[in-house]
Design a protein around this motif. Sequence first.
Motif, PDB file in Angstrom:
ATOM      1  N   GLY A 173     126.792  32.725  41.235  1.00  0.00           N
ATOM      2  CA  GLY A 173     127.129  33.615  40.126  1.00  0.00           C
ATOM      3  C   GLY A 173     126.652  35.048  40.218  1.00  0.00           C
ATOM      4  O   GLY A 173     126.866  35.819  39.293  1.00  0.00           O
ATOM      5  N   GLY A 174     126.011  35.428  41.316  1.00  0.00           N
ATOM      6  CA  GLY A 174     125.508  36.799  41.400  1.00  0.00           C
ATOM      7  C   GLY A 174     125.813  37.450  42.740  1.00  0.00           C
ATOM      8  O   GLY A 174     126.202  36.790  43.704  1.00  0.00           O
ATOM      9  N   VAL A 175     125.616  38.738  42.782  1.00  0.00           N
ATOM     10  CA  VAL A 175     125.883  39.515  43.993  1.00  0.00           C
ATOM     11  C   VAL A 175     125.045  39.004  45.163  1.00  0.00           C
ATOM     12  O   VAL A 175     125.527  38.885  46.290  1.00  0.00           O
ATOM     13  CB  VAL A 175     125.606  41.016  43.737  1.00  0.00           C
ATOM     14  N   ASN A 176     123.775  38.673  44.913  1.00  0.00           N
ATOM     15  CA  ASN A 176     122.889  38.213  45.974  1.00  0.00           C
ATOM     16  C   ASN A 176     123.386  36.893  46.574  1.00  0.00           C
ATOM     17  O   ASN A 176     123.248  36.655  47.768  1.00  0.00           O
ATOM     18  CB  ASN A 176     121.467  38.077  45.438  1.00  0.00           C
ATOM     19  N   SER A 177     123.991  36.036  45.758  1.00  0.00           N
ATOM     20  CA  SER A 177     124.561  34.789  46.272  1.00  0.00           C
ATOM     21  C   SER A 177     125.705  35.073  47.226  1.00  0.00           C
ATOM     22  O   SER A 177     125.807  34.466  48.295  1.00  0.00           O
ATOM     23  CB  SER A 177     125.058  33.911  45.119  1.00  0.00           C
TER      24      SER A 177
END
Length: 188
Positions: A173-177
Amino acid sequence: RMLVRLQSCGLVLQAAFEGTFTLLPPSGEAVPGGGFHSTAAMNAAARLVNLLIDALEAQHVLVEQYSAEAGNGQHQLTIRPGAGLVAADQQIAFRETVRGVANAQGWRVSFAPKPCSDQPGNPCHLHFSLTAADGHASRFHEAEYPSTLRLEGRYFLAGVLDHLPGLMALAAGGVNSYRRLATTPGSA
């Protein structure tokens, strides 16, 4: 709601998380890497990992496997499967316990999917299976043909694949993922 629907079909979802995290010791020095299952990395963190496992098991969150991972200071603990929401509860207890015990010992811990651009990322794998209502007989495994999935297992996995784009919004769910998925060869 979905677990109740599964139960009405005589099925139970068993699930377990395999959590990966990166440790930085109190001294701030580099943590030995050395590759997947490195004994040097396991020895460097042995005291802390033993405390983590003891603290988890005191909460009935049972560890099935421990290993050092490919990145510097990267470790992984696999939790024993639980039925339904038990696995989700265990995952929350796992993350909070690892963070709390590590901090109490002066270590820093990161569960970030990609904490260092030059190191492998920290995935969190979800293992799941369907069992009969008694919790024992796998609905994926075909005993007569071990390399074949049962029909129920095929339907279940087809549903997972059909909903994979939507599941990615939850699972990554996030940019880092997405950075981990895009920059770490073989990421899954």
